[in-house]
Design a protein around this motif. Structure first.
Motif, PDB file in Angstrom:
ATOM      1  N   GLU A 149       0.931  -1.248  -0.136  1.00  0.00           N
ATOM      2  CA  GLU A 149       0.132  -0.130   0.051  1.00  0.00           C
ATOM      3  C   GLU A 149       0.720   1.028   0.122  1.00  0.00           C
ATOM      4  O   GLU A 149       2.061   1.107   0.246  1.00  0.00           O
ATOM      5  CB  GLU A 149      -0.849  -0.102   1.040  1.00  0.00           C
ATOM      6  N   LEU A 152       4.494   1.977   2.249  1.00  0.00           N
ATOM      7  CA  LEU A 152       5.221   0.971   2.304  1.00  0.00           C
ATOM      8  C   LEU A 152       6.546   1.122   1.428  1.00  0.00           C
ATOM      9  O   LEU A 152       6.500   1.295   0.132  1.00  0.00           O
ATOM     10  CB  LEU A 152       4.618  -0.330   2.473  1.00  0.00           C
ATOM     11  N   ARG A 172       7.797   0.292   7.101  1.00  0.00           N
ATOM     12  CA  ARG A 172       6.739   1.587   7.377  1.00  0.00           C
ATOM     13  C   ARG A 172       7.342   2.338   8.494  1.00  0.00           C
ATOM     14  O   ARG A 172       7.377   1.602   9.678  1.00  0.00           O
ATOM     15  CB  ARG A 172       5.496   0.901   7.499  1.00  0.00           C
ATOM     16  N   GLU A 263       1.448  -1.609  17.390  1.00  0.00           N
ATOM     17  CA  GLU A 263       1.450  -1.326  15.949  1.00  0.00           C
ATOM     18  C   GLU A 263       0.791  -2.646  15.309  1.00  0.00           C
ATOM     19  O   GLU A 263       1.153  -3.811  15.782  1.00  0.00           O
ATOM     20  CB  GLU A 263       2.818  -1.153  15.172  1.00  0.00           C
ATOM     21  N   GLU A 264      -0.338  -2.396  14.315  1.00  0.00           N
ATOM     22  CA  GLU A 264      -1.226  -3.519  13.979  1.00  0.00           C
ATOM     23  C   GLU A 264      -0.474  -3.864  12.623  1.00  0.00           C
ATOM     24  O   GLU A 264      -0.656  -5.107  12.062  1.00  0.00           O
ATOM     25  CB  GLU A 264      -2.499  -3.416  13.822  1.00  0.00           C
ATOM     26  N   TRP A 265      -0.099  -3.048  11.744  1.00  0.00           N
ATOM     27  CA  TRP A 265       0.373  -3.217  10.560  1.00  0.00           C
ATOM     28  C   TRP A 265       1.275  -4.549  10.133  1.00  0.00           C
ATOM     29  O   TRP A 265       1.137  -5.145   9.169  1.00  0.00           O
ATOM     30  CB  TRP A 265       0.790  -2.085   9.654  1.00  0.00           C
ATOM     31  N   ALA A 268      -0.963  -7.404  10.004  1.00  0.00           N
ATOM     32  CA  ALA A 268      -1.904  -7.396   8.993  1.00  0.00           C
ATOM     33  C   ALA A 268      -0.997  -7.927   7.746  1.00  0.00           C
ATOM     34  O   ALA A 268      -1.662  -8.813   6.824  1.00  0.00           O
ATOM     35  CB  ALA A 268      -2.443  -6.057   8.664  1.00  0.00           C
ATOM     36  N   THR A 269       0.273  -7.180   7.541  1.00  0.00           N
ATOM     37  CA  THR A 269       1.209  -7.713   6.610  1.00  0.00           C
ATOM     38  C   THR A 269       1.383  -9.409   6.646  1.00  0.00           C
ATOM     39  O   THR A 269       1.531 -10.072   5.553  1.00  0.00           O
ATOM     40  CB  THR A 269       2.571  -6.936   6.355  1.00  0.00           C
TER      41      THR A 269
END
Length: 297
Positions: A149, A152, A172, A263-265, A268-269
């Motif tokens: 996205e 990144l 990120r 941090e959630e990303w 998610a990744t």
């Protein structure tokens, strides 16, 4: 039914229901998610009690397990050290909460269906799995298809031996996650890899504690790196997932690896990554190699 009748689960049933297998849709995991859903609903009603153990059971152990299964890091570490979370104990807690709530059979069935549905939508994914979501942009690296996205940064990692692409790092801000996929040879699993990694990190002067994160069992670690005194250690989280014949590993560093990070990303990744096993795998090399994307990075 057997647990309600006899108070235990037969060994042959446990072997089919435990947690550390590639398919996340094990009965053990469904029961764990059902317990989490039920306790969350109680919290929404203003009740923080995670359920009481059955009469004659150890209250301290039950409370520690409950906290671990609801995401308490310290409790997760302690339950792992003492090997407390078993199918029998999980069933004992779940049955206790169901009894306290006076749930009907229809309500219990609905709870288990909701838990099963929740388990179905969790990645990482095998490319051949027709359940995986088709939404979201993925960058095709051959052995891995990685979510991307705006904002990144993607860096590919070359093997020192032959120069082939061995992994990818997604960055990120001040957090990065390095992704590598391996074929599961013999009886190799994320559980055995996790144990070996923790042992190696400790032997090299670092530390490693097992905990339960959004992607399942992981390691919270401090690893030794090359650098001057005071800058020769790095905080990391190591994620892992068992797929059908492969293991995906995610190595999180930077701010997102700190114990108090929210941090959630990176998760998610990791959970959005798709693994494409090789059609003609090497007989000796477990690493699933990557390739440069056609559109560049």
């Amino acid at each position: 039914m057997q647990f309600r009748r006899d108070g235990f689960v037969a060994p042959e049933s446990v072997e089919r229901a435990e947690f550390d297998v590639w398919d996340r849709m094990t009965p053990g995991l469904v029961l764990l998610v059902a317990y989490q859903i039920l306790v969350k609903l109680r919290e929404e009603d203003g009740r923080t009690d995670p359920g009481r153990p059955a009469p004659g059971s150890d209250e301290e152990t039950a409370e520690l397990m409950a906290r671990a299964m609801l995401g308490d890091e310290a409790a997760a570490s302690e339950t792992s050290r003492r090997d407390l979370i078993t199918l029998d104990r999980l069933l004992e807690l779940l049955v206790s909460v169901i009894a306290e709530e006076s749930l009907s059979e229809e309500a219990v069935d609905a709870l288990l269906e909701a838990a099963e549905e929740s388990c179905l939508v969790v990645g990482p994914w095998d490319e051949r799995d027709d359940r995986r979501p088709q939404s979201g942009e993925l960058i095709d690296l051959g052995g891995l298809l990685v979510p991307t996205e705006p904002g990144l940064k993607i860096e590919l990692m070359s093997s020192r031996e032959d120069g082939s692409l061995a992994g990818v790092t997604v960055i990120r801000g001040r957090t990065a996650i390095q992704l590598q996929a391996f074929r599961a040879l013999g009886d190799t699993s994320w559980a055995s890899v996790r144990e070996d990694l923790a042992r190696t990190m400790r032997r090299r002067g670092g530390s490693a504690e097992e905990r339960v994160g959004p992607a399942g069992p992981e390691l919270q670690a401090i690893v030794r790196i090359h650098g001057p005194p005071g800058k020769d250690r790095q905080t990391a989280r190591v994620l892992g997932h068992d797929g059908p014949g492969w293991i995906l590993r995610g190595f999180v560093t930077g701010v997102g690896a700190e114990p108090d990070s929210t941090e959630e990303w990176p998760y998610a990744t990791f959970q959005g990554t798709v693994v494409r096993p090789p059609s003609t795998p090497s007989a000796t090399d477990a690493l699933i190699r990557l390739r440069w994307p056609e559109s560049g990075v």
